[in-house]
Write a protein that holds these residues in place. Structure first.
Motif, mmCIF file in Angstrom:
data_model
loop_
_atom_site.group_PDB
_atom_site.id
_atom_site.type_symbol
_atom_site.label_atom_id
_atom_site.label_comp_id
_atom_site.label_asym_id
_atom_site.label_seq_id
_atom_site.Cartn_x
_atom_site.Cartn_y
_atom_site.Cartn_z
ATOM 1 N N VAL A 38 -7.033 0.895 9.669
ATOM 2 C CA VAL A 38 -7.575 -0.028 8.667
ATOM 3 C C VAL A 38 -6.482 -1.010 8.256
ATOM 4 O O VAL A 38 -5.377 -0.613 7.890
ATOM 5 C CB VAL A 38 -8.082 0.740 7.434
ATOM 6 C CG1 VAL A 38 -8.479 -0.224 6.318
ATOM 7 C CG2 VAL A 38 -9.256 1.638 7.815
ATOM 8 N N LYS A 39 -6.782 -2.289 8.342
ATOM 9 C CA LYS A 39 -5.831 -3.333 7.964
ATOM 10 C C LYS A 39 -6.001 -3.666 6.487
ATOM 11 O O LYS A 39 -7.117 -3.855 6.010
ATOM 12 C CB LYS A 39 -6.041 -4.596 8.812
ATOM 13 C CG LYS A 39 -5.958 -4.362 10.312
ATOM 14 C CD LYS A 39 -4.611 -3.807 10.721
ATOM 15 C CE LYS A 39 -4.533 -3.614 12.228
ATOM 16 N NZ LYS A 39 -3.303 -2.912 12.629
ATOM 17 N N THR A 40 -4.895 -3.748 5.767
ATOM 18 C CA THR A 40 -4.930 -4.092 4.344
ATOM 19 C C THR A 40 -4.061 -5.322 4.102
ATOM 20 O O THR A 40 -3.109 -5.572 4.842
ATOM 21 C CB THR A 40 -4.431 -2.919 3.481
ATOM 22 O OG1 THR A 40 -3.101 -2.561 3.881
ATOM 23 C CG2 THR A 40 -5.331 -1.702 3.633
ATOM 24 N N SER A 41 -4.394 -6.072 3.045
ATOM 25 C CA SER A 41 -3.656 -7.307 2.775
ATOM 26 C C SER A 41 -2.305 -7.042 2.123
ATOM 27 O O SER A 41 -1.437 -7.904 2.125
ATOM 28 C CB SER A 41 -4.488 -8.238 1.884
ATOM 29 O OG SER A 41 -4.842 -7.587 0.686
ATOM 30 N N THR A 42 -2.116 -5.867 1.540
ATOM 31 C CA THR A 42 -0.814 -5.462 0.999
ATOM 32 C C THR A 42 -0.487 -4.073 1.529
ATOM 33 O O THR A 42 -1.353 -3.368 2.053
ATOM 34 C CB THR A 42 -0.812 -5.452 -0.542
ATOM 35 O OG1 THR A 42 -1.811 -4.517 -1.003
ATOM 36 C CG2 THR A 42 -1.105 -6.828 -1.107
ATOM 37 N N ASP A 43 0.752 -3.659 1.372
ATOM 38 C CA ASP A 43 1.217 -2.370 1.873
ATOM 39 C C ASP A 43 0.723 -1.256 0.955
ATOM 40 O O ASP A 43 1.242 -1.070 -0.145
ATOM 41 C CB ASP A 43 2.745 -2.377 1.939
ATOM 42 C CG ASP A 43 3.293 -1.083 2.525
ATOM 43 O OD1 ASP A 43 2.523 -0.353 3.191
ATOM 44 O OD2 ASP A 43 4.482 -0.793 2.316
ATOM 45 N N VAL A 44 -0.312 -0.519 1.393
ATOM 46 C CA VAL A 44 -0.872 0.549 0.572
ATOM 47 C C VAL A 44 -1.031 1.825 1.393
ATOM 48 O O VAL A 44 -1.098 1.792 2.626
ATOM 49 C CB VAL A 44 -2.248 0.167 -0.016
ATOM 50 C CG1 VAL A 44 -2.137 -1.032 -0.930
ATOM 51 C CG2 VAL A 44 -3.266 -0.096 1.083
ATOM 52 N N THR A 45 -1.098 2.934 0.680
ATOM 53 C CA THR A 45 -1.391 4.231 1.275
ATOM 54 C C THR A 45 -2.583 4.822 0.543
ATOM 55 O O THR A 45 -2.601 4.862 -0.692
ATOM 56 C CB THR A 45 -0.190 5.188 1.141
ATOM 57 O OG1 THR A 45 0.942 4.617 1.801
ATOM 58 C CG2 THR A 45 -0.499 6.548 1.754
#
Length: 203
Positions: A38-45
């Protein structure tokens, strides 16, 4: 309207630690060498963690720049406040470096104070015999203004109005099974939205 991105089915990486009695589903970000597609716009976990009875889960090296919290979907857990960890529970910052574990119950939020002296290690253990089920979130703060209304979270009131309009137009994705019909859900959103108090506002 805004760009809400597309949604499609992707395989979910899973890490099963039989020794510790914990299964981790990686919904976004990475864990133990496994990375979500899954691609996210910010670095998240974003991790879905399932505990067997007395299961213990460790999340090592959360960067000091990140915010981390978890929501208990089922069961109850205790967070060990080791020397490297500051933790909070019961929807408020309790915090501390003592030896006494902090207990977080079903439908409660536990969150961790951001550290200034290096990365933190999170250790969470299920209480009782029923196991536990949590969602763990971690990510760098985006440091943007926040505006909320009903179920919407945006940056300002104008974006909230646009979000509700987009929702009304069916731009929030495909339909799914729910206990409310489409019209009942729209009525619920209108009734619970603070914006709906302004009768001149067309959602």
């Amino acid at each position: 309207g805004g760009d809400f991105g597309s949604v499609r089915s992707l395989p979910i990486p899973i890490v099963w630690d039989e020794t510790q009695g914990v299964l981790v589903r990686i919904l976004a970000g990475g864990y133990c060498g496994e990375v979500s597609r899954v691609k996210t716009s910010t670095d998240v976990t974003l991790l879905h963690v399932l505990f067997q009875s007395k299961g213990v889960w460790r999340m090592a090296d959360i960067p000091q720049s990140q915010t981390a919290f978890f929501y208990v979907r089922g069961g109850r857990v205790k967070v060990r406040a080791a020397a490297s960890l500051l933790a909070a529970s019961n929807d408020a910052k309790v915090g501390g470096k003592g030896d006494e574990p902090l207990v977080v119950e079903t439908h409660q939020l536990g969150y961790f104070e951001r550290r200034t002296d290096g990365a933190a290690v999170v250790e969470i253990e299920s209480c009782g015999d029923e196991g536990a089920d949590i969602l763990f979130f971690g990510g760098a703060p985006i440091r943007e203004p926040i505006a909320t209304a009903g179920s919407m979270v945006m940056n300002n009131d104008q974006e909230l109005v646009q979000a509700y309009r987009d929702f009304e137009r069916g731009m929030f994705g495909r339909e799914w099974d729910a206990s409310l019909s489409d019209s009942d859900w729209v009525d619920h959103v209108r009734a619970t939205s603070p914006l709906a108090k302004n009768r001149n506002l067309k959602l």
